[in-house]
Design an enzyme around this catalytic site. Structure first.
Site, short mmCIF file in Angstrom:
data_model
loop_
_atom_site.label_atom_id
_atom_site.label_comp_id
_atom_site.label_asym_id
_atom_site.label_seq_id
_atom_site.Cartn_x
_atom_site.Cartn_y
_atom_site.Cartn_z
N LEU A 506 2.06 -18.05 14.31
CA LEU A 506 2.84 -19.25 14.68
C LEU A 506 2.78 -19.50 16.18
CD1 LEU A 506 6.01 -18.56 12.53
CD2 LEU A 506 4.29 -20.29 12.09
N GLY A 507 2.67 -18.44 16.95
CA GLY A 507 2.66 -18.61 18.40
C GLY A 507 2.58 -17.26 19.07
N GLY A 508 2.64 -17.28 20.38
CA GLY A 508 2.56 -16.01 21.09
C GLY A 508 2.98 -16.16 22.53
N GLY A 509 3.08 -15.05 23.19
CA GLY A 509 3.47 -15.08 24.60
C GLY A 509 3.16 -13.74 25.21
N PHE A 511 5.03 -11.31 25.44
CA PHE A 511 5.67 -10.23 24.68
C PHE A 511 4.85 -9.77 23.50
CE2 PHE A 511 6.97 -14.38 23.18
CZ PHE A 511 6.65 -14.31 21.84
N GLY A 512 3.94 -10.66 22.98
CA GLY A 512 3.21 -10.36 21.76
C GLY A 512 3.03 -11.64 20.97
N LYS A 528 8.21 -11.39 14.65
CA LYS A 528 7.73 -11.24 16.03
C LYS A 528 7.23 -9.82 16.22
CE LYS A 528 10.12 -12.77 19.87
NZ LYS A 528 11.18 -12.64 20.88
N ASP A 624 17.51 -16.40 29.87
CA ASP A 624 16.23 -17.10 29.85
C ASP A 624 16.33 -18.39 29.04
OD1 ASP A 624 13.64 -17.50 30.62
OD2 ASP A 624 12.76 -16.15 29.12
#
Ligand SMILES: *[C@@H]1O[C@H](CO)[C@@H](O)[C@H](O)[C@H]1NC(C)=O
Ligand SMILES: *[C@@H]1O[C@H](CO)[C@@H](O)[C@H](O)[C@H]1NC(C)=O
Ligand SMILES: *[C@@H]1O[C@H](CO)[C@@H](O)[C@H](O)[C@H]1NC(C)=O
Ligand SMILES: *[C@@H]1O[C@H](CO)[C@@H](O)[C@H](O)[C@H]1NC(C)=O
Ligand SMILES: *[C@@H]1O[C@H](CO)[C@@H](O)[C@H](O)[C@H]1NC(C)=O
Length: 799
Positions: A506-509, A511-512, A528, A624
């Site tokens: 679905l997505g990422g950043g 962090f993983g 996640k 955040d």
């Protein structure tokens, strides 16, 4: 008193009171002032402390922490906790105060006599002709003055710094100062003995200050005085009003010396600059209303940046700001260590083998994710890890190596090793280092390995049982939602099945990654997967400990987690409409959110944060808040997500001091100032996001000519002019409610005020947005103007 002035009767009382006070002061002066001692009237150990004229400071005997060591010192008279600002006999404590006294010797010097009447400390001046007295002044200055005219000062504690620099004290160099010129930290928090850290004006004649370790190593340099502030630490001397002018620094350059001095608001305010036992400078001011010290500024920002803070063979952990011995080492002096003095470091448990013939009698233990120390480092010619290691083994003094394509060796004690776990400040020279230990240190590891096998086997069997029960529970789970606070523990295999082996991302950043999970029955979930061992683990713990305990319609629901060996996974409810940023700044094929949807999103996020800040068991600061972390469900109801940086606070604490976290552009000024933060830091980020929700653009836009277009500044200024035309997203056309627009802009602008106290609480924001409470037009925050200036923006964002 101002409020007593209007009616006549209280005025008379006030006048009478003032007259009585003046009369009383006169009486005290006549009776021999309580702020003075002399040869005839010494300050003895059995006596009460002397108090300065207006009662601000006390001078007397004290013992830190019931240590049986007694000192003469100066502290704040009106503050409940005893905070020392100066100590006379720092290196010669008295064993008991009873027979000791602070007096004037026959040669006119101020002396501290012990029980056997010998001097343990003296002002040590030569050729004082007249008779003298000692006076404690309201500035915290202890002076040796002429008895016939106390304006003639012969010696003053202001020229003989301890660890504290008070307003009015002159720190510098040369004859102009006429005394010691450095601030020297205490050895520990309860031992005034001079420690290793000091603050000094560059002896080579520039206008910069250095923080030094053992008088040899600089670890912070202020940069030169620019006429307004110091170039490397511009936030130290906020003459431009940022964060605000609680105090003003000035630098004086003369033919006979140079010094720096600062001033606060005098009697109304209590300010101190202290170099503490951990090598950090802090500027504190006292707030009467909360009876607490507020940290205004500190340097270095990260505790681990203090030189040799943890001594040798010890590592400083960035997140917890604590020292610990490396594996294979233990504390050199346990007593000192437990008192917070780590500077002596750690000692090797088993001596290294002298390996004259290059045989591998020692081994290496790897540490990853560390900032490598730069001292005692040598680059060695070696083409591979193996040859780098062999070269280290064959050198008697080599204690560690690192290979990143080139080979580095370290010699002797390893200092300044930092475990770099924080989300920001990731050093460029972060890497891995191999620490040399005696081979026998590793034989124990075999046992550990055996133990690990046993543990693994039992873990697997337990996991099998869990998987089985999860399988059973899943059926139950569909019918009954888990009660508050209860989380499902998933097995890794189970999550693999759930996500079809992590097939739908679905997505990422940083962090993983996040994957879609589809249970055989029931609603979709998002999984996640945290990566990066230390960072991941920190985020994992933060999310489980905060989000795991809360339930609110506007907070993302954590359903469960999986923590098996290195796997760290979090399972959430699935949000089909992804995150808010997609709709605000995304591509044109996303639908435009209507005004009412945006307003409901703003309100929903405010409700979620209000719950986080005030309603749940422990107060949680999200840290955040930004559009990327607001997820939307199928009806575009917002859910605050990503608690990886969140801070949990007990109810007894209103502030928490922590390393900078969050995202530049949404960070409140107190993050940058390095002071403790409160829930108002989230309020600030929320305000920044609210601007973006309404404008449908990023707050910061770099123009073609490389200047910065800063929306909040524009909005705040237009707001004061009562002119909101053109501020709202143009894609909305006429679909806006002008009353709501006005309200939302006022709220956003109140949220980003420089002073935390001026920002509303989330509860108030909810009420205002609901239209229950009115707010007036806020002032334009000062720091916005600074941010709007492009040069400042660059500086700000590089913090
Ligand atoms: C006074 O000064 C002399 C010489 O500078 C020094 O040797 C002595 O230790 C000092 N005494 C005290 C009590 O500070
Ligand atoms: C005391 O000394 C100060 C400074 O030297 C001087 O200005 C003042 O006139 C003196 N006062 C008296 C009463 O002598
Ligand atoms: C500090 O420096 C002195 C002399 O320069 C040296 O003898 C001493 O060992 C140093 N202290 C530490 C803790 O390294
Ligand atoms: C080299 O060191 C190993 C291990 O300490 C030892 O067994 C061997 O005898 C040594 N060889 C020489 C030539 O000293
Ligand atoms: C390896 O580390 C050295 C020392 O920090 C550094 O100068 C060099 O650029 C690094 N090399 C690589 C390939 O990262």
């Amino acid at each position: 008193m101002a409020c007593l002035r209007t009616p006549i009767f209280p005025t008379i009382i006030t006048v009478m009171f003032v007259i009585a006070l003046v009369a009383l002061q006169g009486a005290v002066l006549h009776a021999g002032a309580a702020d003075t001692f002399s040869a005839d009237q010494p300050l003895s150990g059995s006596q009460k402390p002397l108090v300065s004229k207006r009662g601000k400071f006390a001078l007397g005997f004290f013992q830190p922490d019931n240590s049986r060591r007694w000192y003469i010192g100066i502290w704040y008279n009106k503050i409940p906790e005893q905070v020392l600002v100066w100590v006379a006999n720092r290196d010669f404590p008295l064993s008991s105060p009873e027979l000791s006294s602070l007096t004037i010797s026959t040669d006119g010097n101020m002396v501290l006599l012990n029980g056997s009447r010998s001097a343990v400390w003296s002002t040590n001046m030569t050729a004082i002709a007249s008779s003298t007295v000692g006076v404690i002044l309201d500035t915290g200055n202890l002076v040796l003055a002429d008895a016939s005219n106390t304006s003639i000062i012969l010696w003053q504690s202001y020229n003989h710094f301890g660890n504290t620099w008070l307003p009015g004290g002159k720190l510098g160099r040369g004859n102009l100062i006429g005394g010691s010129t450095r601030l020297v930290a205490w050895k520990t928090f309860s031992d005034p003995n001079p420690g290793l850290f000091s603050l000094v004006l560059d002896p080579n004649g520039t206008s910069q200050f250095f923080l030094m370790w053992n008088n040899t190593q600089q670890y912070v340099t202020s940069g030169n005085w620019t006429g307004q502030t110091f170039s490397n630490t511009p936030d130290m001397a906020p003459t431009n009003g940022y964060p605000n002018s609680m105090y003003i620094f000035d630098y004086v350059d003369g033919a006979h010396g140079s010094y720096c001095v600062y001033a606060d608001k005098g009697d109304e305010q209590i300010t101190r600059l202290i170099l503490d036992a951990t090598g950090r400078i802090n500027i504190f001011t006292w707030t009467e209303s909360t009876q607490k010290w507020i940290l205004y500024w500190s340097a270095p920002k990260a505790q681990c940046d203090v030189y040799s803070l943890c001594g040798s063979f010890s590592v400083c952990t960035q997140g917890t700001q604590s020292c610990s011995c490396l594996r294979g080492f233990s504390e050199e002096y346990q007593g000192q260590w437990s008192q917070g003095d780590h500077t002596q470091g750690c000692r090797r448990n088993v001596a290294l083998q002298a390996s004259t013939n290059g045989s591998r009698s020692d081994k290496f233990y790897p540490m990853v994710g560390v900032k490598l120390p730069s001292n005692a480092r040598m680059i060695v010619a070696a083409g591979s890890t193996q040859s780098c290691e062999l070269a280290c083994l064959s050198s008697h003094d080599c204690t560690a190596y690192s290979f990143n394509g080139s080979c580095s060796h370290w010699f002797g004690g390893i200092i300044n090793l930092v475990q770099d776990l924080s989300s920001v400040n990731v050093g460029t020279n972060s890497g891995s280092i191999q620490i040399r230990l005696a081979a026998s240190e590793f034989s124990g590891w075999k046992n550990i390995k055996r133990l690990a096998i046993i543990i693994t086997i039992s873990t697997i069997s337990v996991a099998l049982i869990i998987i089985a029960s999860v399988f059973l529970m899943r059926k139950w789970f569909k019918k009954v939602a888990p009660v508050e606070g209860s989380l499902m523990a998933f097995g890794y295999r189970d999550v693999q099945t759930l996500t079809k082996n992590f097939s739908s991302k679905l997505g990422g950043g940083s962090f993983g990654s996040v994957f879609k999970g589809s249970p055989e029955e029931g609603t979709l979930v998002a999984v996640k997967k945290l990566e990066g061992f230390h960072q991941g683990e920190k985020q994992f713990r933060a999310e489980v400990s905060t989000l795991g305990t809360v339930r609110h319609v506007n907070l993302i629901r954590l359903l469960g987690f999986c923590s098996e060996r290195t796997h760290m996974l979090l399972v959430y409810e699935y949000m089909p409409n992804a995150s808010l940023d997609r709709y605000l700044f995304g591509s044109s094929h996303e639908p435009v959110l209507s005004w009412s949807t945006r307003y409901q999103i703003a309100l929903g996020v405010a409700r979620g944060l209000h719950y986080l800040h005030e309603r749940c068991r422990d107060c949680i600061i999200h840290c955040d808040i930004k559009p990327e972390n607001i997820l939307l469900n199928e009806t575009f109801m917002p859910k605050v997500a990503d608690f990886g940086l969140a801070k949990l606070m007990g109810h007894d604490f209103s502030r928490v001091l922590t390393t900078v976290r969050g995202t530049v552009g949404y960070l409140a000024p107190e993050w940058i100032a390095g002071t403790a933060i409160t829930t108002k830091a989230d309020v600030y980020s929320y305000g920044m996001m609210l601007f973006e929700i309404m404008s449908g653009r990023r707050n910061v836009r770099h123009r073609q000519d490389s200047t910065v277009d800063f929306f909040p500044l524009l909005a705040a200024m237009k707001l004061t002019e009562g002119e909101l035309e053109g501020l709202v997203d143009t894609r909305l056309g006429c679909d806006v409610d002008s009353a709501e627009v006005e309200r939302a802009f006022r709220v956003a602008c109140w949220c980003i005020q420089d002073q935390e106290g001026a920002r509303p609480a989330m509860a108030t924001i909810v009420q205002v947005l609901e239209g229950l409470v009115e707010v007036n037009v806020p002032p334009v925050p000062r720091s916005l103007k600074l941010l709007g200036d492009q040069s400042n923006f660059v500086e700000f964002s590089s913090e």
